[in-house]
Design an enzyme around this catalytic site. Structure first.
Site, PDB file in Angstrom:
ATOM      1  N   ASN A  11       0.854  -1.191   0.000  1.00  0.00           N
ATOM      2  CA  ASN A  11       0.000   0.000   0.000  1.00  0.00           C
ATOM      3  C   ASN A  11       0.892   1.243   0.000  1.00  0.00           C
ATOM      4  O   ASN A  11       1.440   1.603   1.039  1.00  0.00           O
ATOM      5  CB  ASN A  11      -0.905  -0.049   1.248  1.00  0.00           C
ATOM      6  CG  ASN A  11      -1.770   1.188   1.384  1.00  0.00           C
ATOM      7  OD1 ASN A  11      -1.877   2.000   0.456  1.00  0.00           O
ATOM      8  ND2 ASN A  11      -2.409   1.339   2.536  1.00  0.00           N
ATOM      9  N   LYS A  13       0.044   4.260  -0.410  1.00  0.00           N
ATOM     10  CA  LYS A  13      -0.623   5.453   0.140  1.00  0.00           C
ATOM     11  C   LYS A  13      -0.381   6.666  -0.771  1.00  0.00           C
ATOM     12  O   LYS A  13      -0.321   6.509  -1.986  1.00  0.00           O
ATOM     13  CB  LYS A  13      -0.173   5.686   1.586  1.00  0.00           C
ATOM     14  CG  LYS A  13      -0.308   4.410   2.431  1.00  0.00           C
ATOM     15  CD  LYS A  13      -0.111   4.628   3.898  1.00  0.00           C
ATOM     16  CE  LYS A  13      -0.279   3.284   4.611  1.00  0.00           C
ATOM     17  NZ  LYS A  13      -0.209   3.404   6.058  1.00  0.00           N
ATOM     18  N   GLU A 101      -6.965   4.682   7.426  1.00  0.00           N
ATOM     19  CA  GLU A 101      -6.798   6.116   7.144  1.00  0.00           C
ATOM     20  C   GLU A 101      -8.045   6.702   6.494  1.00  0.00           C
ATOM     21  O   GLU A 101      -8.214   7.925   6.436  1.00  0.00           O
ATOM     22  CB  GLU A 101      -5.528   6.325   6.296  1.00  0.00           C
ATOM     23  CG  GLU A 101      -4.295   6.185   7.179  1.00  0.00           C
ATOM     24  CD  GLU A 101      -3.088   5.545   6.521  1.00  0.00           C
ATOM     25  OE1 GLU A 101      -3.005   5.556   5.284  1.00  0.00           O
ATOM     26  OE2 GLU A 101      -2.239   5.033   7.260  1.00  0.00           O
ATOM     27  N   GLU A 171      -5.657  -4.871  10.620  1.00  0.00           N
ATOM     28  CA  GLU A 171      -4.635  -3.847  10.844  1.00  0.00           C
ATOM     29  C   GLU A 171      -4.982  -3.049  12.093  1.00  0.00           C
ATOM     30  O   GLU A 171      -5.764  -2.088  12.023  1.00  0.00           O
ATOM     31  CB  GLU A 171      -4.570  -2.890   9.654  1.00  0.00           C
ATOM     32  CG  GLU A 171      -4.249  -3.566   8.338  1.00  0.00           C
ATOM     33  CD  GLU A 171      -3.746  -2.555   7.327  1.00  0.00           C
ATOM     34  OE1 GLU A 171      -2.564  -2.619   7.001  1.00  0.00           O
ATOM     35  OE2 GLU A 171      -4.509  -1.683   6.907  1.00  0.00           O
ATOM     36  N   SER A 217       3.082  -1.951  10.508  1.00  0.00           N
ATOM     37  CA  SER A 217       4.528  -1.968  10.776  1.00  0.00           C
ATOM     38  C   SER A 217       5.196  -3.318  10.502  1.00  0.00           C
ATOM     39  O   SER A 217       6.117  -3.711  11.213  1.00  0.00           O
ATOM     40  CB  SER A 217       4.819  -1.489  12.207  1.00  0.00           C
ATOM     41  OG  SER A 217       4.376  -0.147  12.368  1.00  0.00           O
TER      42      SER A 217
HETATM   43  P1  PGA Z   1       2.531   0.357   7.727  1.00  0.00           P
HETATM   44  O1  PGA Z   1       1.097   0.549   7.040  1.00  0.00           O
HETATM   45  O2  PGA Z   1       3.094  -0.934   7.210  1.00  0.00           O
HETATM   46  O3  PGA Z   1       3.315   1.554   7.296  1.00  0.00           O
HETATM   47  O4  PGA Z   1       2.293   0.310   9.203  1.00  0.00           O
HETATM   48  C1  PGA Z   1       0.239  -0.547   6.845  1.00  0.00           C
HETATM   49  C2  PGA Z   1      -1.025  -0.074   6.174  1.00  0.00           C
HETATM   50  O5  PGA Z   1      -1.450   1.052   6.450  1.00  0.00           O
HETATM   51  O6  PGA Z   1      -1.632  -0.794   5.356  1.00  0.00           O
END
Ligand code: PGA
Length: 260
Positions: A11, A13, A101, A171, A217
């Site tokens: 992802n 983003k 998000e 998540e 993470s």
């Molecule tokens: P991250 O994000 O691996 O940076 O914690 C995971 C996600 O938002 O899908």
């Protein structure tokens, strides 16, 4: 992960320029051995404007691409939204629905996410439906109830026959982009609970087939221990998916679970 094929999503983003997106996709393709792609499904979720560029970069590889979000409407006067048909036209086979998000950052409810999920499925997309509790929900002992409700209401009205086009990304919100990861056993416990809820909502066979991936993470150093859990079928990777080398290492960790 006995009978379920591992799945890893990247992802991106709201990151990358067009050139960086093409380079990143190219680097992932170059570094991934064909045998890994035979053992693991990989999907990239680039920003909307780069979907066609990344689709071109990935078209001769088994790597899929997906939208980070989809509209609950099929077409019309919905400024700024992107329909499922548009995603398909841009080369997507799948879409995220309910990423935290959007769920927590933009206040999208289970009801609207259910409408998005159903719209995507009926248009022919696969969906990675994201669920997860906030830190305060976890600290007040509500995690399981919150996630159970997100699953129940998000999948409301989805027939068992469509479940093979849905994966779930657990998540925990407090683990996303924070460097804090759920303990592998805690992730397993929640994945197991989600599968039990799916069994109640549908049936044992359907529930057993749904891939439930972990996100929050995940990095090369912790991927293996998380993916080794029996109900963890891969990961949804944010920050670490922006580095091709690290992302490929995470994919290798998931693929190795299908071989073990
Ligand atoms: P991250 O994000 O691996 O940076 O914690 C995971 C996600 O938002 O899908």
């Amino acid at each position: 992960m006995p009978s379920r094929r591992p799945l890893v999503g990247g992802n991106w983003k709201m990151n990358t320029s067009r050139a960086e997106a093409q380079d990143l996709a190219g680097a992932v393709i170059t570094q991934l051995e064909p045998s890994i792609l035979q053992a693991c499904d990989v999907t990239l979720f680039p920003p909307f404007p780069w979907l066609t560029a990344v689709a071109e970069a990935t078209c001769s590889s088994p790597i899929g691409i997906g939208g980070q979000d989809v509209s609950d409407q099929s077409q019309g006067a919905f400024t700024g939204q992107t329909s499922a048909a548009m995603l398909i036209d841009a080369g997507c086979s799948t879409t995220l629905v309910g990423h935290s998000e959007r769920r927590h950052g933009l206040g999208e409810s289970n009801a609207i996410l259910n409408a998005k999920l159903r719209q995507a499925i009926s248009a022919g997309l696969e969906v990675m439906y994201c669920v997860g509790e906030t830190l305060s929900e976890r600290e007040s002992g509500q995690s399981e109830d919150v996630v159970a409700m997100q699953v129940k209401e998000g999948l409301d009205g989805v027939p068992a026959g469509d479940l093979d086009r849905i994966s779930i990304a657990y998540e925990p919100v407090w683990a996303i982009g924070t460097g804090r990861t759920a303990a592998a056993e805690d992730a397993q416990a929640m994945h197991c609970r989600i599968r039990a809820d799916l069994e109640n909502q549908y049936d044992a066979r359907s529930a057993k087939g749904v891939r439930i991936v972990y996100g929050g993470s995940v990095k090369p150093s912790n991927a293996e221990s998380i993916f080794a859990q029996p109900d963890v079928d891969g990961g949804l990777i944010g920050g670490a998916s922006l580095d091709a080398e690290g992302f490929v290492e995470i994919i290798r960790a998931a693929a190795s679970m299908s071989a073990s």
